[in-house]
Design a protein around this motif. Sequence first.
Motif, PDB file in Angstrom:
ATOM      1  N   TYR A  87       0.862  -1.180   0.000  1.00 20.26           N
ATOM      2  CA  TYR A  87       0.000   0.000   0.000  1.00 20.26           C
ATOM      3  C   TYR A  87       0.903   1.237   0.000  1.00 20.26           C
ATOM      4  O   TYR A  87       1.752   1.394   0.894  1.00 20.26           O
ATOM      5  CB  TYR A  87      -0.896   0.022   1.230  1.00 20.26           C
ATOM      6  N   LEU A  88       0.706   2.119  -0.972  1.00 28.62           N
ATOM      7  CA  LEU A  88       1.554   3.312  -1.066  1.00 28.62           C
ATOM      8  C   LEU A  88       0.718   4.515  -1.492  1.00 28.62           C
ATOM      9  O   LEU A  88      -0.430   4.393  -1.931  1.00 28.62           O
ATOM     10  CB  LEU A  88       2.713   3.081  -2.032  1.00 28.62           C
ATOM     11  N   LYS A  89       1.352   5.682  -1.383  1.00 31.61           N
ATOM     12  CA  LYS A  89       0.669   6.932  -1.708  1.00 31.61           C
ATOM     13  C   LYS A  89       1.695   7.915  -2.262  1.00 31.61           C
ATOM     14  O   LYS A  89       2.817   8.008  -1.757  1.00 31.61           O
ATOM     15  CB  LYS A  89       0.002   7.504  -0.460  1.00 31.61           C
ATOM     16  N   VAL A  90       1.298   8.666  -3.308  1.00 35.03           N
ATOM     17  CA  VAL A  90       2.171   9.683  -3.894  1.00 35.03           C
ATOM     18  C   VAL A  90       2.168  10.913  -2.992  1.00 35.03           C
ATOM     19  O   VAL A  90       1.119  11.501  -2.710  1.00 35.03           O
ATOM     20  CB  VAL A  90       1.712  10.052  -5.322  1.00 35.03           C
ATOM     21  N   MET A  91       3.365  11.303  -2.533  1.00 33.24           N
ATOM     22  CA  MET A  91       3.496  12.455  -1.653  1.00 33.24           C
ATOM     23  C   MET A  91       4.061  13.675  -2.382  1.00 33.24           C
ATOM     24  O   MET A  91       3.757  14.807  -2.034  1.00 33.24           O
ATOM     25  CB  MET A  91       4.406  12.102  -0.472  1.00 33.24           C
ATOM     26  N   ASP A  92       4.919  13.437  -3.386  1.00 31.27           N
ATOM     27  CA  ASP A  92       5.543  14.542  -4.146  1.00 31.27           C
ATOM     28  C   ASP A  92       5.401  14.211  -5.633  1.00 31.27           C
ATOM     29  O   ASP A  92       6.027  13.260  -6.131  1.00 31.27           O
ATOM     30  CB  ASP A  92       7.014  14.668  -3.759  1.00 31.27           C
ATOM     31  N   GLY A  93       4.563  14.983  -6.326  1.00 31.12           N
ATOM     32  CA  GLY A  93       4.326  14.723  -7.741  1.00 31.12           C
ATOM     33  C   GLY A  93       5.568  14.919  -8.602  1.00 31.12           C
ATOM     34  O   GLY A  93       5.761  14.207  -9.598  1.00 31.12           O
ATOM     35  N   ARG A  94       6.424  15.874  -8.255  1.00 36.37           N
ATOM     36  CA  ARG A  94       7.642  16.123  -9.045  1.00 36.37           C
ATOM     37  C   ARG A  94       8.597  14.938  -8.958  1.00 36.37           C
ATOM     38  O   ARG A  94       9.093  14.461  -9.982  1.00 36.37           O
ATOM     39  CB  ARG A  94       8.321  17.400  -8.545  1.00 36.37           C
ATOM     40  N   LEU A  95       8.864  14.410  -7.718  1.00 34.21           N
ATOM     41  CA  LEU A  95       9.770  13.279  -7.566  1.00 34.21           C
ATOM     42  C   LEU A  95       9.174  12.020  -8.185  1.00 34.21           C
ATOM     43  O   LEU A  95       9.901  11.197  -8.753  1.00 34.21           O
ATOM     44  CB  LEU A  95      10.082  13.045  -6.088  1.00 34.21           C
ATOM     45  N   ALA A  96       7.853  11.849  -8.059  1.00 30.10           N
ATOM     46  CA  ALA A  96       7.213  10.674  -8.653  1.00 30.10           C
ATOM     47  C   ALA A  96       7.294  10.697 -10.176  1.00 30.10           C
ATOM     48  O   ALA A  96       7.262   9.644 -10.829  1.00 30.10           O
ATOM     49  CB  ALA A  96       5.753  10.600  -8.209  1.00 30.10           C
ATOM     50  N   SER A  97       7.443  11.899 -10.753  1.00 32.28           N
ATOM     51  CA  SER A  97       7.532  12.023 -12.206  1.00 32.28           C
ATOM     52  C   SER A  97       8.963  11.906 -12.713  1.00 32.28           C
ATOM     53  O   SER A  97       9.220  11.273 -13.745  1.00 32.28           O
ATOM     54  CB  SER A  97       6.939  13.366 -12.646  1.00 32.28           C
ATOM     55  N   TYR A  98       9.899  12.535 -11.992  1.00 34.42           N
ATOM     56  CA  TYR A  98      11.268  12.621 -12.492  1.00 34.42           C
ATOM     57  C   TYR A  98      12.258  11.804 -11.652  1.00 34.42           C
ATOM     58  O   TYR A  98      13.405  11.636 -12.085  1.00 34.42           O
ATOM     59  CB  TYR A  98      11.730  14.084 -12.511  1.00 34.42           C
ATOM     60  N   GLY A  99      11.824  11.318 -10.488  1.00 36.79           N
ATOM     61  CA  GLY A  99      12.750  10.550  -9.653  1.00 36.79           C
ATOM     62  C   GLY A  99      12.929   9.122 -10.135  1.00 36.79           C
ATOM     63  O   GLY A  99      13.977   8.508  -9.900  1.00 36.79           O
ATOM     64  N   ILE A 100      11.936   8.562 -10.779  1.00 32.70           N
ATOM     65  CA  ILE A 100      11.999   7.197 -11.284  1.00 32.70           C
ATOM     66  C   ILE A 100      11.038   7.069 -12.454  1.00 32.70           C
ATOM     67  O   ILE A 100      10.062   7.844 -12.562  1.00 32.70           O
ATOM     68  CB  ILE A 100      11.643   6.182 -10.164  1.00 32.70           C
ATOM     69  N   GLU A 101      11.320   6.112 -13.320  1.00 32.77           N
ATOM     70  CA  GLU A 101      10.500   5.974 -14.528  1.00 32.77           C
ATOM     71  C   GLU A 101       9.081   5.533 -14.189  1.00 32.77           C
ATOM     72  O   GLU A 101       8.112   6.137 -14.653  1.00 32.77           O
ATOM     73  CB  GLU A 101      11.155   4.967 -15.467  1.00 32.77           C
ATOM     74  N   ASN A 102       8.940   4.456 -13.387  1.00 34.62           N
ATOM     75  CA  ASN A 102       7.623   3.921 -13.027  1.00 34.62           C
ATOM     76  C   ASN A 102       7.675   3.509 -11.556  1.00 34.62           C
ATOM     77  O   ASN A 102       8.238   2.475 -11.209  1.00 34.62           O
ATOM     78  CB  ASN A 102       7.280   2.731 -13.913  1.00 34.62           C
ATOM     79  N   TYR A 103       7.122   4.350 -10.729  1.00 35.12           N
ATOM     80  CA  TYR A 103       7.237   4.081  -9.288  1.00 35.12           C
ATOM     81  C   TYR A 103       6.420   2.862  -8.864  1.00 35.12           C
ATOM     82  O   TYR A 103       6.762   2.194  -7.890  1.00 35.12           O
ATOM     83  CB  TYR A 103       6.830   5.317  -8.484  1.00 35.12           C
ATOM     84  N   ARG A 104       5.351   2.514  -9.571  1.00 32.08           N
ATOM     85  CA  ARG A 104       4.553   1.342  -9.209  1.00 32.08           C
ATOM     86  C   ARG A 104       5.349   0.062  -9.426  1.00 32.08           C
ATOM     87  O   ARG A 104       5.440  -0.788  -8.542  1.00 32.08           O
ATOM     88  CB  ARG A 104       3.261   1.312 -10.033  1.00 32.08           C
ATOM     89  N   ARG A 105       5.934  -0.057 -10.619  1.00 31.99           N
ATOM     90  CA  ARG A 105       6.719  -1.250 -10.906  1.00 31.99           C
ATOM     91  C   ARG A 105       7.945  -1.321  -9.998  1.00 31.99           C
ATOM     92  O   ARG A 105       8.316  -2.395  -9.521  1.00 31.99           O
ATOM     93  CB  ARG A 105       7.146  -1.247 -12.374  1.00 31.99           C
ATOM     94  N   ALA A 106       8.539  -0.163  -9.734  1.00 33.21           N
ATOM     95  CA  ALA A 106       9.710  -0.140  -8.856  1.00 33.21           C
ATOM     96  C   ALA A 106       9.335  -0.559  -7.430  1.00 33.21           C
ATOM     97  O   ALA A 106      10.078  -1.296  -6.769  1.00 33.21           O
ATOM     98  CB  ALA A 106      10.339   1.255  -8.855  1.00 33.21           C
ATOM     99  N   ALA A 107       8.171  -0.103  -6.950  1.00 33.18           N
ATOM    100  CA  ALA A 107       7.742  -0.469  -5.603  1.00 33.18           C
ATOM    101  C   ALA A 107       7.470  -1.967  -5.495  1.00 33.18           C
ATOM    102  O   ALA A 107       7.813  -2.610  -4.485  1.00 33.18           O
ATOM    103  CB  ALA A 107       6.499   0.326  -5.231  1.00 33.18           C
ATOM    104  N   VAL A 108       6.873  -2.548  -6.527  1.00 26.31           N
ATOM    105  CA  VAL A 108       6.592  -3.984  -6.511  1.00 26.31           C
ATOM    106  C   VAL A 108       7.889  -4.790  -6.512  1.00 26.31           C
ATOM    107  O   VAL A 108       8.068  -5.738  -5.746  1.00 26.31           O
ATOM    108  CB  VAL A 108       5.702  -4.365  -7.704  1.00 26.31           C
ATOM    109  N   ASN A 109       8.840  -4.406  -7.386  1.00 24.51           N
ATOM    110  CA  ASN A 109      10.114  -5.124  -7.440  1.00 24.51           C
ATOM    111  C   ASN A 109      10.905  -4.962  -6.147  1.00 24.51           C
ATOM    112  O   ASN A 109      11.528  -5.915  -5.660  1.00 24.51           O
ATOM    113  CB  ASN A 109      10.947  -4.620  -8.632  1.00 24.51           C
ATOM    114  N   LEU A 110      10.861  -3.778  -5.582  1.00 24.51           N
ATOM    115  CA  LEU A 110      11.551  -3.551  -4.322  1.00 24.51           C
ATOM    116  C   LEU A 110      10.917  -4.368  -3.201  1.00 24.51           C
ATOM    117  O   LEU A 110      11.610  -4.905  -2.326  1.00 24.51           O
ATOM    118  CB  LEU A 110      11.529  -2.052  -3.969  1.00 24.51           C
ATOM    119  N   ALA A 111       9.586  -4.479  -3.219  1.00 27.66           N
ATOM    120  CA  ALA A 111       8.900  -5.296  -2.214  1.00 27.66           C
ATOM    121  C   ALA A 111       9.303  -6.764  -2.333  1.00 27.66           C
ATOM    122  O   ALA A 111       9.492  -7.463  -1.328  1.00 27.66           O
ATOM    123  CB  ALA A 111       7.391  -5.149  -2.364  1.00 27.66           C
ATOM    124  N   GLN A 112       9.451  -7.251  -3.559  1.00 29.42           N
ATOM    125  CA  GLN A 112       9.850  -8.646  -3.748  1.00 29.42           C
ATOM    126  C   GLN A 112      11.258  -8.910  -3.223  1.00 29.42           C
ATOM    127  O   GLN A 112      11.493  -9.878  -2.493  1.00 29.42           O
ATOM    128  CB  GLN A 112       9.774  -9.000  -5.238  1.00 29.42           C
TER     129      GLN A 112
END
Length: 308
Positions: A87-112
Motif C-alpha cells: 500500500y503506497l501513496k504519492v506524496m511529491d508529484g515532481r519526484l514521482a515524475s522525475y525521480g523514477i520511470e515507473n514508481y509502481r513497478r519499482a515499488a513492486v520489485n523492491l517489495a519482492q
Amino acid sequence: MLTFTIIFLIFLFILFKLMLIVPMRDVFVIERLGKFRAVLQPGFHFLIPFLDRVAYRHDTREQVLDVPTQSCISRDNTQLEVDGLVYLKVMDGRLASYGIENYRRAAVNLAQTTMRSEIGKLTLSETFAERDKLNESIVREIDKASEPWGIKVLRYEIRNISPSMKVIHTLEKQMEAERSKRAEITLASAEKAAMINLSEGERQEAINLSEGEKQKRINEAKGTAQEISIIAKAKAEGMLMISQSLAKNGGNDAMNMLLKEQFIDQLGAVLDKSQVSVVPTELAKLEGFFEGMDQVSATLQGSKGGKA
C-alpha cells in the motif's frame, strides 16, 4: 461565414488550452517548453497555450499493488512461495515524475527483493509466528529506499506463505508427533492426579477408621465405667438395706431363712449337674447345721442387746 466559424473554433481551442481544471484526487505536473514548471493542486488553473502542457498526472489516493508470488529460502533452508500486497501513496508529484520511470513497478520489485531478504533472516516457524514483525520490517526497508521517488509506503501485508509439498508433509508429521506428545502428557497428568486422589482417599479412610475405632473404645470404656459405677452403687445400696434390715426385729431370722433357701437351691443345682449320685455325709447333719446357725444368730443378737 466560413471565416467566422474558423475564427470561433480557433478561439475555443485557445480557450481550452488556456484553462485547466485539476480533479480533487489528482495532481498535475506542468512543463513549459519541455522543462518542469509546477505541480498543480486540485482546482482551476490558467496555462499559456502552446507553451505549457500537462506532462504527468498522479493519483494522490492510497494505491494497492499486488506483489506476485515468488520463491524464497528461509534461514533453515526451507523453500517458500510468498506473495503479498503493498500500500503506497504519492506524496511529491515532481519526484514521482522525475525521480523514477515507473514508481509502481519499482515499488513492486523492491517489495519482492526486500521480502526475500527479510524471510532469509527467519526460520520457517518464525515466518508464521512473526508475520506482523516481518511486515513491519519490509515496510521500513521499502519506505527507506523509495523516499527519493516521492512516494510513501504505508504498509505491507503478506497474503500467502506456501511451503513445498515435502515441507508440508514433514510439518504434518511434526504436528502429529506433537499432538501425540501432548496426549501422552495429558494422560500421564490425569493418571498422576488419579493416583494422588486415590492415596488421599485411602489416607482419609484410614484416618476415619482410626477415629471411629478410637471413639468406639472411648464409648466402651465409658460404658464399662458407668456399668461398674451402677453395679457398685446398687451393691452399696443393697448392703445398706441389708444392714438396716438386720438392725430391725426379725431381721436375723429372715436372713437365716434366706441363707438356708439359697444353700438348698445351690446344692440342688450341683446334684442335678453331677453325673455321680453321691450323697454327702454332711447332708445327714444338715439339721444340726441349721440349728448351729440359729444359735450363732441368737448369740449375736444377745451381744447386741447387752451393748445397748
